[in-house]
Write an enzyme that holds these catalytic residues in place. Structure first.
Site, PDB file in Angstrom:
ATOM      1  N   LYS A  37       1.290  -0.778  -6.471  1.00 39.32           N
ATOM      2  CA  LYS A  37       1.496   0.576  -7.007  1.00 39.32           C
ATOM      3  C   LYS A  37       2.871   1.147  -6.686  1.00 39.32           C
ATOM      4  O   LYS A  37       3.325   2.067  -7.354  1.00 39.32           O
ATOM      5  CB  LYS A  37       0.416   1.517  -6.470  1.00 39.32           C
ATOM      6  CG  LYS A  37       0.576   1.786  -4.985  1.00 39.32           C
ATOM      7  CD  LYS A  37      -0.556   2.600  -4.425  1.00 39.32           C
ATOM      8  CE  LYS A  37      -0.230   2.976  -2.996  1.00 39.32           C
ATOM      9  NZ  LYS A  37      -1.396   3.197  -2.161  1.00 39.32           N
ATOM     10  N   ARG A 132      -8.062  11.336   4.585  1.00 35.57           N
ATOM     11  CA  ARG A 132      -7.842  11.242   3.146  1.00 35.57           C
ATOM     12  C   ARG A 132      -9.206  10.886   2.573  1.00 35.57           C
ATOM     13  O   ARG A 132     -10.152  11.660   2.752  1.00 35.57           O
ATOM     14  CB  ARG A 132      -6.739  10.231   2.798  1.00 35.57           C
ATOM     15  CG  ARG A 132      -6.173  10.490   1.384  1.00 35.57           C
ATOM     16  CD  ARG A 132      -5.012   9.577   1.012  1.00 35.57           C
ATOM     17  NE  ARG A 132      -5.449   8.213   0.704  1.00 35.57           N
ATOM     18  CZ  ARG A 132      -4.622   7.240   0.296  1.00 35.57           C
ATOM     19  NH1 ARG A 132      -3.333   7.487   0.149  1.00 35.57           N
ATOM     20  NH2 ARG A 132      -5.083   6.033   0.037  1.00 35.57           N
TER      21      ARG A 132
HETATM   22  C1  LIG Z   1      -1.221   2.450  -1.070  1.00 30.37           C
HETATM   23  C2  LIG Z   1      -2.400   1.940  -0.403  1.00 30.37           C
HETATM   24  C3  LIG Z   1      -2.286   0.813   0.432  1.00 30.37           C
HETATM   25  C4  LIG Z   1      -0.978   0.136   0.731  1.00 30.37           C
HETATM   26  O1  LIG Z   1      -0.269   0.844   1.692  1.00 30.37           O
HETATM   27  P1  LIG Z   1       1.141   0.338   2.259  1.00 30.37           P
HETATM   28  O2  LIG Z   1       1.462   1.285   3.320  1.00 30.37           O
HETATM   29  O3  LIG Z   1       2.113   0.377   1.112  1.00 30.37           O
HETATM   30  O4  LIG Z   1       0.953  -1.050   2.755  1.00 30.37           O
HETATM   31  C5  LIG Z   1      -3.442   0.343   1.016  1.00 30.37           C
HETATM   32  N1  LIG Z   1      -4.648   0.928   0.787  1.00 30.37           N
HETATM   33  C6  LIG Z   1      -4.791   1.999   0.000  1.00 30.37           C
HETATM   34  C7  LIG Z   1      -6.135   2.592  -0.198  1.00 30.37           C
HETATM   35  C8  LIG Z   1      -3.673   2.550  -0.621  1.00 30.37           C
HETATM   36  O5  LIG Z   1      -3.817   3.621  -1.408  1.00 30.37           O
END
Ligand SMILES: *Cc1c(COP(=O)(O)O)cnc(C)c1O
Length: 363
Positions: A37, A132
């Protein structure tokens, strides 16, 4: 390279980072999902991540996942943002697994899956403190009891997320809550879970130190493999490359100017009242890259002695007085990006993306 501004992406560095992360995780029985993403799932980058050996992909947006399917990627893809009730049909059609925290949505996903003759796999998100997404620990057992009765749903396991909203650091103690919940579910409900998904890049430090609780067997990694950084723990990961992404922007003015504007101060282009410290006459450069092109606060000048003073919608103003070379109109200035910078420039239609592999520029 004539097009500016442009984002130069070194695919080999991304593959290298991915392979290193996969290796240290594998040694501790942890599988890695490559999170796409942060760069709008651009296919060349996704391919570089897959070449690093990840076990699957994950993205927060169905739009990206659908694009990946259209582009022919057939690996398992996990949806990382808890699904919208209005979108369950799309979710079960295109993603293999989604993370969830609302029983109403899980029921709807089950119905949607049955309609097309499949089972939808889910990870139940548990909030261990970051606040969150996720259900609170005291509700896990009841929720699992309800989920396992749903015909269209396969519960793969539990997951948690940290460092994103509350800035809570992953530690042995909070990740071990997931392991204990898994044990309790097994003991009380006779349901064994395949996956305990222990977070993202911020959990890598525990893997490095050998302090990740036994039983955590999946991480979902974006930032680390893309940028070689770990914002939550405020560190550069020193065994990874941190310059796989470089933004290049062209200098359109170079002049010596006073450091304080002349005249009465009103508002800047964004309605703020600017403040300036008087440090005398300084050499300044303007580059053709503004707030409309990307998130200025997410950029870090590569050259020593170059600092960003600010930006309006189309211009960025830099102090180049201490720069080590003479910077001229027509030169380019290079910037590293942080995660927020990468998010913005990768989806900016004003920024051309170019890719390098085996020392050769593609496209
Ligand atoms: C964006 C996201 C990740 C990845 O996080 P990073 O810090 O980029 O490794 C993992 N889990 C969820 C639920 C996320 O939204």
């Amino acid at each position: 390279m004539s097009f500016s501004p442009r984002l130069e992406v070194d695919l080999d560095k991304i593959t290298y980072n991915t392979a290193k992360i996969v290796q240290i995780c594998q040694e501790q029985g942890i599988s890695v999902l490559g999170v796409t993403k942060g760069f709008t799932a651009i296919p060349q980058i996704v391919t570089a991540i897959l070449e690093g050996g990840v076990d699957g992909l994950a993205d927060a947006r169905m739009e990206n996942i659908i694009e990946l399917r259209k582009a022919g990627f057939s690996v398992p893809i996990t949806l990382l943002r808890i699904p919208r009730l209005s979108n369950v049909d799309t979710v079960v059609k295109h993603s293999n697994v989604s993370v969830n925290s609302e029983i109403t949505v899980i029921q709807a996903l089950g119905q949607a899956a049955l309609k097309i003759g499949t089972k939808h796999h889910i990870i139940l998100m548990v909030d261990v403190g970051d606040l969150r997404e996720g259900i609170l620990t005291e509700h896990v057992l009841d929720t699992v009891r309800r989920i396992v009765k749903l015909e269209g749903i396969a519960l793969d396991g539990l997951g948690t997320n940290m460092g994103c909203f509350g800035g809570i650091l992953p530690e042995y103690s909070n990740l071990n809550i997931l392991v204990q919940l898994g044990n309790m579910i097994e003991y009380k409900l006779r349901v064994s879970l395949e996956v305990l998904s222990g977070g993202g890049t911020s959990s890598l430090l525990l893997v490095e130190k050998g302090e990740i609780p036994k039983g955590i067997n999946q991480l979902r990694i974006g930032e680390g493999l893309l940028l070689g950084t770990d914002t939550t723990n405020n560190r550069n990961i020193d065994w990874l490359q941190n310059d796989a992404f470089i933004l290049q922007a062209e200098v359109i003015e170079v002049k010596a100017k006073p450091s304080v504007p002349i005249g009465n101060i009103g508002r800047d282009a964004f309605g703020n009242i600017p403040e300036f410290a008087d440090v005398g006459i300084r050499n300044r450069a303007i580059v053709a890259f503004g707030k409309q092109d990307g998130y200025i606060e997410g950029l870090i000048p590569v050259e020593q002695g170059v600092t960003i003073l600010g930006a309006s919608s189309d211009h960025m103003i830099l102090d180049i007085t201490e720069a080590e070379r003479k910077i001229r109109v027509g030169d380019e200035l290079a910037f590293r990006v942080n995660y927020a910078g990468l998010l913005s420039v990768s989806q900016s239609r004003y920024v051309k993306k170019v890719f390098r592999k085996d020392q050769i520029w593609l496209s």
